[in-house]
Design an enzyme around this catalytic site. Sequence first.
Site, mmCIF file in Angstrom:
data_model
loop_
_atom_site.group_PDB
_atom_site.id
_atom_site.type_symbol
_atom_site.label_atom_id
_atom_site.label_comp_id
_atom_site.label_asym_id
_atom_site.label_seq_id
_atom_site.Cartn_x
_atom_site.Cartn_y
_atom_site.Cartn_z
ATOM 1 N N SER A 152 0.853 -1.190 0.000
ATOM 2 C CA SER A 152 0.000 0.000 0.000
ATOM 3 C C SER A 152 0.885 1.234 0.000
ATOM 4 C CB SER A 152 -0.894 0.021 1.247
ATOM 5 O OG SER A 152 -1.556 1.265 1.379
ATOM 6 N N TYR B 262 -2.670 -0.406 10.424
ATOM 7 C CA TYR B 262 -2.685 -0.602 8.981
ATOM 8 C C TYR B 262 -1.348 -0.213 8.345
ATOM 9 C CZ TYR B 262 -4.025 -0.460 4.098
ATOM 10 O OH TYR B 262 -4.069 -0.677 2.746
#
Length: 241
Positions: free
Chosen positions: A132, A145
């Site tokens: 990501s 995250y």
Amino acid sequence: MFSGKTYWLIGASEGLGRALAGLMAEEGARMILSARNAARLKELASSLPGARALPMDVTDDGSVAAAVLALGPIDGVIYCAGAYEPMAAQDLNAAAALLVSEVNFTGALRALAPVVPVMAARGEGHIVLIGSLAGFRGLPGAIGYGASKAALMHLAENLYMDLSGSGVKVQQVNPGFIKTRLTDKNAFDMPYIITPEEAARRTLNAMKRRRFATSYPWQMAAFFRLGALMPIRWFRRLMGA
């Protein structure tokens, strides 16, 4: 490139993984589809030629071990499992952060450990880890995250270092915002957000190249790559944190 090859796609029930499974099947790949949602997997597998559903919970050692026993020979593995909970330091919740980390990073270790040495010994294979843009730099409200995606991206680099020249191709793909049930949790504007179908197309294109790391969309990728090079206090100001 993919025709006649068998790929194990982990995180196939929703979002990017689901869309990518469809595109790869169109390219002639035989897909083995894993995720926790058995019903969604079976629905997807029934719509793709030669696909097989293999339900698995990446956070559970026994579930992963059972899936590996039923897996059979594979040519490639794509780790696309993902979890996300918006979380700031002021609201740090250990259980929630640990679950996100288990899905995004530790689960990858569980799933890869039985298959990577086999590929290395055979001298061929394809490993794709979906990172990501959030993994390039610490972000506000992204505890759990961001760190877990950064760890997964670092793992991809470790694998690349060890397996270069072995015949095993290792790739890292780092998307920005994708319109899914996970990003629906965000209360802020998400620039350059794309559909799962567009993300799958870009991911498949990246997999066809020799390049190790691909990040998209380029506007967000450039921002985060440059941001990772500047002092964190400057980056914090850019983010408005």
